[in-house]
Write an enzyme that holds these catalytic residues in place. Structure first.
Site, mmCIF file in Angstrom:
data_model
loop_
_atom_site.group_PDB
_atom_site.id
_atom_site.type_symbol
_atom_site.label_atom_id
_atom_site.label_comp_id
_atom_site.label_asym_id
_atom_site.label_seq_id
_atom_site.Cartn_x
_atom_site.Cartn_y
_atom_site.Cartn_z
ATOM 1 N N GLU A 48 0.743 -1.030 0.038
ATOM 2 C CA GLU A 48 0.251 -0.238 0.015
ATOM 3 C C GLU A 48 0.746 1.449 0.001
ATOM 4 O O GLU A 48 0.603 2.127 -0.692
ATOM 5 C CB GLU A 48 -1.013 0.035 1.136
ATOM 6 N N ARG A 58 0.542 3.740 -3.404
ATOM 7 C CA ARG A 58 -0.189 4.958 -3.109
ATOM 8 C C ARG A 58 0.922 6.175 -3.012
ATOM 9 O O ARG A 58 0.815 7.226 -3.364
ATOM 10 C CB ARG A 58 -1.140 4.967 -1.967
ATOM 11 N N ASP A 112 -3.894 -10.023 -8.647
ATOM 12 C CA ASP A 112 -4.011 -9.213 -9.876
ATOM 13 C C ASP A 112 -2.972 -8.436 -10.244
ATOM 14 O O ASP A 112 -2.216 -8.754 -11.477
ATOM 15 C CB ASP A 112 -5.181 -8.113 -9.433
ATOM 16 N N GLU A 167 -11.674 -0.580 -11.183
ATOM 17 C CA GLU A 167 -11.288 -1.464 -12.237
ATOM 18 C C GLU A 167 -11.707 -1.254 -13.534
ATOM 19 O O GLU A 167 -11.368 -1.550 -14.519
ATOM 20 C CB GLU A 167 -10.790 -2.790 -11.875
HETATM 21 C C1 DMJ Z 1 -6.290 -0.036 -5.621
HETATM 22 O O1 DMJ Z 1 -5.627 0.454 -4.449
HETATM 23 C C2 DMJ Z 1 -5.278 -0.579 -6.547
HETATM 24 O O2 DMJ Z 1 -5.758 -0.468 -7.752
HETATM 25 C C3 DMJ Z 1 -5.107 -2.011 -6.252
HETATM 26 O O3 DMJ Z 1 -4.120 -2.496 -7.136
HETATM 27 C C4 DMJ Z 1 -6.132 -2.589 -6.083
HETATM 28 N N1 DMJ Z 1 -7.286 -2.182 -5.276
HETATM 29 C C5 DMJ Z 1 -7.626 -0.846 -5.382
HETATM 30 C C6 DMJ Z 1 -8.579 -0.262 -6.077
HETATM 31 O O4 DMJ Z 1 -9.709 -1.241 -6.116
#
Ligand code: DMJ
Length: 633
Positions: A256, A260, A389, A523
């Site tokens: 995270e 971010r 993912d 997404e």
């Molecule tokens: C975001 O923090 C990023 O896209 C992450 O890779 C997956 N989840 C959230 C948004 O849904």
């Protein structure tokens, strides 16, 4: 311990059903809702350090206004020109003469800034231009000149991405209005907190991020900047300068913090050239390195960033590391090496890749959890949604960001995609294409909202694989995006559920009550944006507009935006959280969807998984800088 795993099945300990659901929403907001497969990974915290500095000049060179300019702030990437400039200020007074505009009162602690319209740049005289704007900034150091020449690309194209058709322009303005509304309410009720809680009109309590503050600010910097929200960008930058504190003890999620904060700061730096972002991100990057002190070099998910007491895990060395976490570092870490000229960051992520390449993979698939001590897979669950993912996303994007020189990433990506196609991609009885999950050989016919990013990913990868598979992959990307759109279309709110299923008669719907929430995730619109850029099929803009209208109808409150509890509900209940990724991603992708393609062109920019744009590193650039990564693992 909050959760424990029993015989392969997750059970909650000490939480009643409503508490459990709220907790799942909270985990979901972290982007990996199924994290409960793993112990104690919810103790995610972030830390930042206050480090006052003064740097950068922001100039609204196009309008001569600092408040809500109708064009993006000044000259994008042009930050390059500001590398050696001091002092921050929005230069709002521009005078114009003879086709030239020059800002008055060009005060700086370290130099002078002038802005003028011209038709060409002049590197020798240390001028940089985008869209005919030149900034001259005094002498640049050789390293910075090289960086500028190598990496910094104009993000705005011919007309700041302004679409030529009035409808798209109007829609784009609407997105910008939503961003301003979200920002203003965050500022009013939750300034400095991580995220706005619009119903209770306060900030979230920081449980999600430990001692770290200001997540919405750091996540918003580039969105504000590209939308031309100049005053708001300036407020955000000043907060980073004066309040972003890296010295808060606590445990943080490496993932995270990376996507971010590192991503947000890197992107802000590359877009604006403001030195404060570089200083912050370099310091933060250093603080992340202890996470890699494991026998295998596979990092722990949790890192303590606090001074001398920093450690790389909670002490339980057997804890699993998550594929989507340790596999979602590459883009940012390569850029940290570029910025610092220190190869250590690239070495860390290359080691992860090397390790993965040595491992056996069941049917070519990558399980979601790895033991960082033994280096072995912990289980054989595979998903391109939660827990898996962005690992796949970063393979293809590593290749693209390397100016298509990272052949290993390319090979890994296409091999993984082939395994996914062979084992996970399914067609429903109603003809919808989806990507199922895999549990030790048994398919679970569910698809998470998170997995909907894969339409865009497969789309951008299509043209770089073998020519024979190109159309097939484009079709697959379009089909997955179509299915994700169906998951929205089949709800009364026209927003999609967290998980939709294809079993027991379900077709892209969510029969289970606890999977029906929508937490402002990006997404689906992310894939619309990529598919629009790749095909220019107008349906993607229409679908994006449908989503925007649904957001306005169901998620907009008087005090900000909020996720909703049940996308099938006729009475809307809100989850009281305006996620920071709504500002970083959802609104940015919508804005790009309604912009022309030359706003952050995909050939020059790669979006990290939090939608923070990072420049492609031209092949000659790394060679010049002497630490070209060795992609041969
Ligand atoms: C975001 O923090 C990023 O896209 C992450 O890779 C997956 N989840 C959230 C948004 O849904």
């Amino acid at each position: 311990m909050i959760f424990k795993t029993l015989a392969g099945k997750t059970s909650f300990v000490g939480l009643r059903l409503p508490q459990t659901f709220v907790f799942l929403l909270f985990l979901g907001s972290l982007g990996f809702g199924a994290l409960f497969f793993l112990p104690e990974t919810s103790r995610l915290k972030r830390i930042f350090q206050h480090n006052s500095d003064n740097s950068a000049v922001i100039t609204d060179s196009m309008n001569g206004r600092s408040a809500q300019p109708s064009s993006p702030i000044g000259y994008g990437l042009i930050g390059a020109a500001r590398f050696d400039i001091g002092v921050l200020r929005i230069q709002s007074q521009l005078s114009s003469s003879n086709g030239k505009q020059t800002n008055n009162n060009k005060e700086s602690s370290q130099g002078t800034v002038s802005v003028e319209h011209t038709s060409e740049g002049d590197a020798a005289n240390n001028k940089v231009h985008t869209r005919g704007v030149v900034v001259s900034s005094g002498a640049l150091s050789p390293v910075r000149v090289k960086l500028r020449n190598c990496m910094l690309k104009p993000p705005y194209g011919a007309n700041y991405g302004k679409p030529s058709d009035p409808e798209s322009l109007q829609r784009r303005e609407k997105v910008k209005e939503m961003m301003k509304f979200a920002w203003d309410n965050y500022k009013l009720y939750a300034w400095g907190e991580n995220e706005l809680r619009p119903l209770s009109r306060n900030g979230n309590d920081g449980r999600t991020f430990g001692g770290l503050r200001g997540a919405s600010i750091v996540d918003s910097l580039d969105t504000l900047y590209i939308m031309g929200l100049g005053e708001e960008y300036q407020e955000a930058k000043e907060w980073v300068e004066n309040n972003l504190n890296l010295n808060v003890g606590g445990e943080a999620s490496l993932f995270e913090v990376n996507i971010r904060y590192v991503g947000g700061l890197l992107s802000a730096y590359y877009l604006t050239g403001d030195e404060v972002f570089k200083r912050k991100v370099v310091e933060l990057g250093r603080n992340l390195l202890p996470a890699f002190n494991t026998p295998t070099g596979i990092p722990h998910g949790v890192v303590n960033l606090a001074g001398d007491s920093r450690r790389s895990s909670g002490g339980d060395l057997g804890r699993s590391s998550v594929l989507a976490e340790f596999g979602t570092l590459h883009l940012e870490f390569v850029h940290l090496s570029e910025l610092t000229n220190d190869p250590i960051y690239t070495e860390k992520v290359m080691n992860i890749r090397k390790h993965l390449n040595q491992l056996d993979k069941p049917r070519g698939l990558y399980p979601n959890a790895l033991n960082p001590v033994s280096g072995h897979w912990e289980q054989h669950y595979v998903s391109i949604g939660a827990l898996g993912d962005s690992f796949y996303e970063y393979l293809i994007k590593s290749y693209l960001m390397s100016d298509r020189t990272d052949e290993v990433a390319k090979r890994m990506y296409y091999a993984a995609l082939e395994a996914i196609e062979n084992n996970l991609v399914q067609r429903s009885p109603g003809g919808l294409i989806y990507v199922a999950e895999w549990r030790g050989g048994i398919l679970d016919h569910r698809m998470g909202h998170l997995a909907c990013f894969s339409g865009g990913m497969i789309g951008i990868g299509a043209e770089h694989g073998s020519p024979e598979t190109r159309q097939h992959q484009l079709d697959l990307a379009a089909n997955i995006t179509h299915t994700c759109h169906e998951s929205y279309r089949r709800t009364p709110t026209k927003l999609g559920p967290e998980v939709f299923r294809f079993d027991d008669g379900a077709e892209a719907t969510a029969p289970r009550v606890n999977e029906r929430h929508y937490i402002l995730r990006p997404e689906v619109v992310e894939s619309y944006m990529y598919m629009w850029r790749l095909t220019h099929d107008p349906k993607y803009r229409e679908w994006g507009w449908e989503a925007l209208e649904a957001l306005e109808r169901h998620c907009r409150l008087a005090t900000g935006f909020s996720g909703i509890i049940d996308v099938y509900g006729h009475i809307i209940q809100h989850d009281n959280l305006q996620q920071s990724f709504f500002l970083a991603e959802t609104l940015k992708y919508l804005y790009l969807l309604f912009s022309d393609d030359d706003l952050l062109p995909l050939k020059d920019w790669v979006f990290n998984t939090e939608a923070h744009p990072l420049p492609v590193i031209p092949r000659n650039c790394s060679q010049e800088r002497g630490h070209r990564p060795n992609w041969t693992h």
